[in-house]
Design a protein around this motif. Structure first.
Motif, PDB file in Angstrom:
ATOM      1  N   SER A 297     -25.627  41.026  27.456  1.00  0.00           N
ATOM      2  CA  SER A 297     -26.232  39.298  26.452  1.00  0.00           C
ATOM      3  C   SER A 297     -27.101  39.049  26.738  1.00  0.00           C
ATOM      4  CB  SER A 297     -25.001  38.116  26.087  1.00  0.00           C
ATOM      5  OG  SER A 297     -25.578  37.539  26.362  1.00  0.00           O
ATOM      6  N   ASN A 298     -27.960  39.324  26.097  1.00  0.00           N
ATOM      7  CA  ASN A 298     -29.350  37.958  27.455  1.00  0.00           C
ATOM      8  C   ASN A 298     -28.901  36.176  27.744  1.00  0.00           C
ATOM      9  OD1 ASN A 298     -31.018  39.375  26.084  1.00  0.00           O
ATOM     10  ND2 ASN A 298     -32.027  38.224  24.540  1.00  0.00           N
ATOM     11  N   ASP A 299     -28.055  35.777  27.385  1.00  0.00           N
ATOM     12  CA  ASP A 299     -27.424  34.814  27.685  1.00  0.00           C
ATOM     13  C   ASP A 299     -26.954  34.876  29.626  1.00  0.00           C
ATOM     14  OD1 ASP A 299     -28.134  33.798  25.644  1.00  0.00           O
ATOM     15  OD2 ASP A 299     -25.913  33.331  25.005  1.00  0.00           O
ATOM     16  N   THR A 300     -26.328  35.694  29.832  1.00  0.00           N
ATOM     17  CA  THR A 300     -26.023  35.806  31.513  1.00  0.00           C
ATOM     18  C   THR A 300     -26.786  35.720  32.116  1.00  0.00           C
ATOM     19  OG1 THR A 300     -24.409  37.683  30.207  1.00  0.00           O
ATOM     20  CG2 THR A 300     -24.935  37.359  33.276  1.00  0.00           C
ATOM     21  N   THR A 301     -28.167  36.262  31.993  1.00  0.00           N
ATOM     22  CA  THR A 301     -29.060  35.645  32.531  1.00  0.00           C
ATOM     23  C   THR A 301     -30.613  35.108  31.429  1.00  0.00           C
ATOM     24  OG1 THR A 301     -30.134  37.971  32.458  1.00  0.00           O
ATOM     25  CG2 THR A 301     -28.751  37.855  34.276  1.00  0.00           C
ATOM     26  N   GLY A 302     -30.246  34.033  31.100  1.00  0.00           N
ATOM     27  CA  GLY A 302     -30.893  33.350  30.032  1.00  0.00           C
ATOM     28  C   GLY A 302     -30.239  32.181  30.028  1.00  0.00           C
ATOM     29  N   LYS A 303     -29.801  31.517  29.006  1.00  0.00           N
ATOM     30  CA  LYS A 303     -29.864  30.310  28.971  1.00  0.00           C
ATOM     31  C   LYS A 303     -28.464  29.970  29.657  1.00  0.00           C
ATOM     32  CE  LYS A 303     -26.559  30.193  25.061  1.00  0.00           C
ATOM     33  NZ  LYS A 303     -25.271  29.431  24.558  1.00  0.00           N
ATOM     34  N   ASP A 304     -27.248  31.051  30.291  1.00  0.00           N
ATOM     35  CA  ASP A 304     -26.646  30.592  31.035  1.00  0.00           C
ATOM     36  C   ASP A 304     -26.344  30.930  31.903  1.00  0.00           C
ATOM     37  OD1 ASP A 304     -24.346  29.236  28.624  1.00  0.00           O
ATOM     38  OD2 ASP A 304     -24.913  31.054  27.408  1.00  0.00           O
ATOM     39  N   LYS A 305     -27.567  31.375  33.008  1.00  0.00           N
ATOM     40  CA  LYS A 305     -27.772  31.428  34.380  1.00  0.00           C
ATOM     41  C   LYS A 305     -27.560  30.807  35.429  1.00  0.00           C
ATOM     42  CE  LYS A 305     -32.949  31.564  34.043  1.00  0.00           C
ATOM     43  NZ  LYS A 305     -33.172  31.024  32.684  1.00  0.00           N
ATOM     44  N   ARG A 306     -26.855  30.867  36.537  1.00  0.00           N
ATOM     45  CA  ARG A 306     -26.572  30.490  37.489  1.00  0.00           C
ATOM     46  C   ARG A 306     -26.781  30.577  38.795  1.00  0.00           C
ATOM     47  NH1 ARG A 306     -25.506  28.191  33.742  1.00  0.00           N
ATOM     48  NH2 ARG A 306     -24.055  26.448  32.747  1.00  0.00           N
ATOM     49  N   ALA A 307     -26.720  29.921  39.712  1.00  0.00           N
ATOM     50  CA  ALA A 307     -28.001  30.642  40.656  1.00  0.00           C
ATOM     51  C   ALA A 307     -26.893  31.185  41.592  1.00  0.00           C
ATOM     52  CB  ALA A 307     -27.315  29.688  41.771  1.00  0.00           C
ATOM     53  N   ASN A 308     -25.652  31.046  41.844  1.00  0.00           N
ATOM     54  CA  ASN A 308     -24.818  31.995  42.545  1.00  0.00           C
ATOM     55  C   ASN A 308     -24.210  33.447  41.589  1.00  0.00           C
ATOM     56  OD1 ASN A 308     -24.056  29.652  43.910  1.00  0.00           O
ATOM     57  ND2 ASN A 308     -22.443  30.386  44.547  1.00  0.00           N
ATOM     58  N   GLY A 309     -25.267  33.536  40.655  1.00  0.00           N
ATOM     59  CA  GLY A 309     -24.708  34.888  39.611  1.00  0.00           C
ATOM     60  C   GLY A 309     -26.330  35.619  39.712  1.00  0.00           C
ATOM     61  N   PHE A 310     -25.722  37.218  39.305  1.00  0.00           N
ATOM     62  CA  PHE A 310     -26.905  38.340  39.780  1.00  0.00           C
ATOM     63  C   PHE A 310     -26.242  39.334  38.662  1.00  0.00           C
ATOM     64  CE2 PHE A 310     -27.408  35.771  43.317  1.00  0.00           C
ATOM     65  CZ  PHE A 310     -28.224  35.638  44.059  1.00  0.00           C
ATOM     66  N   ARG A 311     -27.434  40.096  38.293  1.00  0.00           N
ATOM     67  CA  ARG A 311     -27.431  41.043  37.238  1.00  0.00           C
ATOM     68  C   ARG A 311     -27.638  42.331  37.345  1.00  0.00           C
ATOM     69  NH1 ARG A 311     -26.604  40.584  30.942  1.00  0.00           N
ATOM     70  NH2 ARG A 311     -28.860  39.712  31.025  1.00  0.00           N
ATOM     71  N   HIS A 312     -27.122  43.542  37.524  1.00  0.00           N
ATOM     72  CA  HIS A 312     -28.020  44.266  37.852  1.00  0.00           C
ATOM     73  C   HIS A 312     -27.956  45.564  35.965  1.00  0.00           C
ATOM     74  CE1 HIS A 312     -27.779  49.096  37.844  1.00  0.00           C
ATOM     75  NE2 HIS A 312     -28.706  49.251  38.826  1.00  0.00           N
ATOM     76  N   PHE A 313     -26.991  45.486  35.425  1.00  0.00           N
ATOM     77  CA  PHE A 313     -27.808  45.784  33.718  1.00  0.00           C
ATOM     78  C   PHE A 313     -28.440  45.124  32.986  1.00  0.00           C
ATOM     79  CE2 PHE A 313     -25.013  47.299  30.150  1.00  0.00           C
ATOM     80  CZ  PHE A 313     -24.887  47.985  30.519  1.00  0.00           C
ATOM     81  N   PHE A 314     -29.187  45.734  32.171  1.00  0.00           N
ATOM     82  CA  PHE A 314     -29.474  45.898  31.887  1.00  0.00           C
ATOM     83  C   PHE A 314     -29.427  44.535  30.137  1.00  0.00           C
ATOM     84  CE2 PHE A 314     -30.483  48.659  28.030  1.00  0.00           C
ATOM     85  CZ  PHE A 314     -29.211  49.016  28.374  1.00  0.00           C
ATOM     86  N   ASN A 315     -30.060  44.066  29.483  1.00  0.00           N
ATOM     87  CA  ASN A 315     -29.832  43.123  28.226  1.00  0.00           C
ATOM     88  C   ASN A 315     -30.233  43.668  27.121  1.00  0.00           C
ATOM     89  OD1 ASN A 315     -32.538  42.325  28.101  1.00  0.00           O
ATOM     90  ND2 ASN A 315     -32.145  40.543  29.758  1.00  0.00           N
ATOM     91  N   THR A 316     -30.338  42.615  25.847  1.00  0.00           N
ATOM     92  CA  THR A 316     -29.713  43.297  25.008  1.00  0.00           C
ATOM     93  C   THR A 316     -31.523  43.061  24.659  1.00  0.00           C
ATOM     94  OG1 THR A 316     -30.124  41.036  23.922  1.00  0.00           O
ATOM     95  CG2 THR A 316     -27.840  42.127  24.320  1.00  0.00           C
ATOM     96  N   GLU A 317     -32.646  41.535  25.021  1.00  0.00           N
ATOM     97  CA  GLU A 317     -34.144  42.106  25.088  1.00  0.00           C
ATOM     98  C   GLU A 317     -34.565  43.484  25.356  1.00  0.00           C
ATOM     99  OE1 GLU A 317     -37.991  40.857  24.502  1.00  0.00           O
ATOM    100  OE2 GLU A 317     -36.391  39.886  24.277  1.00  0.00           O
ATOM    101  N   MET A 318     -34.052  44.312  26.108  1.00  0.00           N
ATOM    102  CA  MET A 318     -34.479  44.804  26.531  1.00  0.00           C
ATOM    103  C   MET A 318     -34.462  46.446  25.982  1.00  0.00           C
ATOM    104  SD  MET A 318     -34.180  45.180  30.764  1.00  0.00           S
ATOM    105  CE  MET A 318     -34.176  43.651  31.752  1.00  0.00           C
ATOM    106  N   THR A 319     -33.164  46.135  25.265  1.00  0.00           N
ATOM    107  CA  THR A 319     -32.886  47.156  24.557  1.00  0.00           C
ATOM    108  C   THR A 319     -33.927  47.459  23.280  1.00  0.00           C
ATOM    109  OG1 THR A 319     -29.818  47.427  25.276  1.00  0.00           O
ATOM    110  CG2 THR A 319     -31.334  48.014  22.389  1.00  0.00           C
ATOM    111  N   GLY A 320     -33.784  46.315  22.986  1.00  0.00           N
ATOM    112  CA  GLY A 320     -34.578  46.198  22.283  1.00  0.00           C
ATOM    113  C   GLY A 320     -35.766  46.811  21.868  1.00  0.00           C
ATOM    114  N   ALA A 321     -36.645  46.451  23.228  1.00  0.00           N
ATOM    115  CA  ALA A 321     -37.867  46.622  23.554  1.00  0.00           C
ATOM    116  C   ALA A 321     -38.221  48.354  23.283  1.00  0.00           C
ATOM    117  CB  ALA A 321     -38.258  45.862  24.064  1.00  0.00           C
ATOM    118  N   ALA A 322     -36.929  48.729  24.088  1.00  0.00           N
ATOM    119  CA  ALA A 322     -37.256  50.114  24.052  1.00  0.00           C
ATOM    120  C   ALA A 322     -36.621  51.060  22.782  1.00  0.00           C
ATOM    121  CB  ALA A 322     -36.252  50.530  25.342  1.00  0.00           C
ATOM    122  N   LEU A 323     -35.828  50.828  21.985  1.00  0.00           N
ATOM    123  CA  LEU A 323     -35.288  51.536  20.734  1.00  0.00           C
ATOM    124  C   LEU A 323     -36.393  51.173  20.303  1.00  0.00           C
ATOM    125  CD1 LEU A 323     -31.633  50.876  20.716  1.00  0.00           C
ATOM    126  CD2 LEU A 323     -32.521  53.047  20.348  1.00  0.00           C
TER     127      LEU A 323
END
Length: 449
Positions: A166-192
Motif C-alpha cells: 500500500s502507498n500508505d505504509t510510507t505515505g500518509k501512515d509513515k513513521r520515523a521508526n519504520g522502513f520499507r524495502h518492498f515497492f508500492n502501488t504507485e510504482m506498480t501503476g507507473a511500471a504496468l
C-alpha cells in the motif's frame, strides 16, 4: 498500561508453539508506556540480540508468511556465520562479516499475525515486552504492516516492513521508526501502464474487484490513475472481503457490465481463487466490444502463480523481485534458499531476507542498536548486490527505490516454479516520485526511553 521488563529468552525455532501468538486484543498505549531504565528500549545486555519475526502463519496470506519465515531463518544463519553466506557475499556494504552484529549473536522469536491487525499488534507487543525484541519485521498485509509500524513507533523499536504494498505504509501512515524495502502501488501503476498500453491499446473499459482494506484501495487507486491517463474508462469498482473464498457473486456482474478488462486487486489465496474462478467463468476466452477480454493482476508472486496454475497464462502483473533474475545477488540467494528448502524463494522471502540484512548492516555501521542511530544509517543509504540492482533507501519517507519488474504468466512453463516471465524491467527513475505526493509525516525517532 505498564509493561514488564523482557526476559532473555533463547532462540525459538520457527513454528514452535512458544512462537505463536493467540491473542487478538488491540492495545492502545499512552506516551512513554514502553519506556524502561535502559539506554534505549531493549538494549541487549548479554551476548545475543533478539529480532522479532511477525508473519501470517494462518489466514489468507499464510503461504507468503511461511516463505517469509524460511527467509528470516536463512538470514539469521548467514548473519551468524552459518551456511554459505548468501547475499552477504554480494552485498555492496562489507560491514557485516558473518560473526553476528556488533559482537552479538543474532537470535529470534516468532509470532502469528493471523493476517489481522489486532492479532499482529498483540504478537509484536509480546515479542517486545516478553522476549526483548529490539526490531520487529514481517507481515504480508499492508493493514497489518501499518498497525505494527505504529506500535513499534510508540514502543521505541525499529520496524522493518515485510511484504506491504500500500502507498500508505510510507505515505500518509509513515513513521520515523519504520522502513520499507518492498515497492508500492504507485510504482506498480507507473511500471504496468506502458506495458498494458502496448498490449491492449488505449480504448478499454475496466472493471475492478478490490480487496476491501488499505492495500486494495491503494492498488485500485493507482491502477485507475495510470489506466485512465491512457484513456481507459473505469466501468465499476467493487470491494470484496479479505478471505472471501468464493468470488462467483462478484464475477457474475462483470459479464454484463460492458467491461473488456478485469482488474483483480487481490493477493495471496484471494488472488488464486478469484483468478481461477474468473477463468472458469470463461472471461479470458470472451470477446467484448470487439476485443479479446483481458485480465490483469497488478501484484503477482510466484506462490500465487503456483496456486493458480494454468489460470495465469498470458496475464500481466508486477513484482518486486523474481527468482529467475541473473544478477549475482539473486543467484546467490536462490542457491542458498534452494539448497536449504528444495525450491526457489518468493518475492516475500526475498524482501524479508533483505530487510534483515539491511537492519543488521545499519546497526553494524552505526555501532549500536539504538533505533535513532540505526535509522540514520539507513536514511539515504545507497546499496547494491541484494538482487534489485542499485537501490536507494530514501531519507524523506524511508522507502526503497529500485527497478520494478513487469511479468506475465508463461504459456509453456518448464516446471511448477517457472510460471512467470519477466517482460519488462522498468528503470528506477521511471517509478520515482516526490515524497510529498503520498502525504504523511515521519515525525521524530523514538528510542523507547
Amino acid at each position: 498500561m505498564s509493561f514488564r521488563n523482557p526476559s532473555r529468552r533463547k532462540v525459538l525455532k520457527i513454528g514452535a508453539a512458544a512462537g505463536v501468538t493467540t491473542l487478538a486484543t488491540p492495545y492502545f498505549f499512552s506516551r512513554g508506556a514502553f519506556a524502561q531504565s535502559m539506554d534505549y528500549r531493549n538494549a541487549p545486555q548479554g551476548d545475543s540480540v533478539t529480532l522479532g519475526f511477525n508473519v501470517p502463519q494462518t489466514g489468507a496470506y499464510a503461504d507468503e508468511g511461511a516463505d517469509e519465515l524460511r527467509a528470516y531463518q536463512l538470514a539469521v544463519e548467514h548473519l551468524n556465520g552459518e551456511g554459505d553466506g548468501g547475499m552477504l557475499n554480494t552485498f555492496s556494504s562489507k560491514a557485516l562479516e558473518g560473526n553476528g552484529v556488533n559482537g552479538k549473536k543474532v537470535a529470534f522469536v516468532t509470532g502469528d499475525t493471523q493476517t489481522k491487525s489486532d492479532a499482529a499488534r498483540a504478537s509484536a507487543k509480546r515479542m517486545i515486552e516478553n522476549d526483548g525484541a529490539l526490531m520487529i519485521t514481517g507481515g504480508s498485509s499492508s493493514g497489518v504492516a501499518i498497525a505494527v509500524q505504529g506500535l513499534c513507533q510508540e514502543a521505541g523499536v525499529i520496524f522493518m516492513a515485510g511484504l506491504t504494498h500500500s502507498n500508505d505504509t510510507t505515505g500518509k501512515d509513515k513513521r520515523a521508526n519504520g522502513f520499507r524495502h518492498f515497492f508500492n502501488t504507485e510504482m506498480t501503476g507507473a511500471a504496468l501502464a506502458p506495458v498494458l498500453k502496448n498490449a491492449y491499446g488505449t480504448d478499454r473499459k475496466a472493471y475492478h474487484l478490490t480487496a476491501d482494506y488499505t492495500w486494495g484501495w491503494s492498488q485500485e487507486g493507482s491502477i485507475k490513475k495510470y489506466s485512465e491517463e491512457l484513456g481507459w474508462e473505469t466501468v465499476d469498482a467493487v470491494r470484496t472481503p479479505l478471505g472471501a473464498g468464493d468470488f462467483s457473486q462478484y464475477l457474475t456482474p462483470v459479464l454484463n457490465s460492458g467491461a473488456d478488462v478485469l482488474i483483480l486487486n487481490h493477493y495471496g489465496k484471494d488472488m488464486v481463487n478469484s483468478l481461477t474462478q474468473a477463468v472458469q467463468f470463461g472471461l479470458r476466452d470472451k470477446q467484448v466490444n470487439g476485443k479479446d477480454f483481458a485480465i490483469v493482476v497488478p501484484l503477482y508472486s510466484r506462490l500465487m502463480a503456483q496456486g493458480a496454475g494454468e489460470a495465469v497464462k498470458g496475464i500481466f502483473g508486477s513484482t518486486n523481485w523474481h527468482w529467475s533474475l541473473q544478477d549475482e545477488g539473486s543467484k546467490a540467494f536462490v542457491k542458498s534458499f534452494g539448497e536449504k528448502y528444495g525450491f526457489p524463494p518468493s518475492q516475500a522471502a526475498h524482501t524479508c531476507y533483505c530487510q534483515t540484512l539491511l537492519y543488521a548492516d545499519a546497526a553494524q555501521r552505526a555501532g549500536t542498536f539504538r533505533p535513532s542511530e540505526v535509522g540514520k544509517a539507513l536514511e539515504g543509504f545507497d546499496f547494491d548486490g541484494l538482487g534489485n540492482g542499485p537501490v536507494l533507501y530514501r531519507a524523506a519517507d524511508h522507502q526503497c527505490f529500485k527497478d520494478v519488474l513487469v511479468v506475465k504468466g508463461k504459456e509453456n512453463p518448464d516446471s511448477q516454479f517457472d510460471l512467470l516471465e519477466v517482460v519488462e524491467v522498468t528503470p528506477r527513475d521511471q517509478v520515482e516520485y516526490p515524497p510529498e505526493l503520498l502525504g504523511g509525516e515521519l515525525g521524530p525517532y523514538n528510542d523507547g526511553v
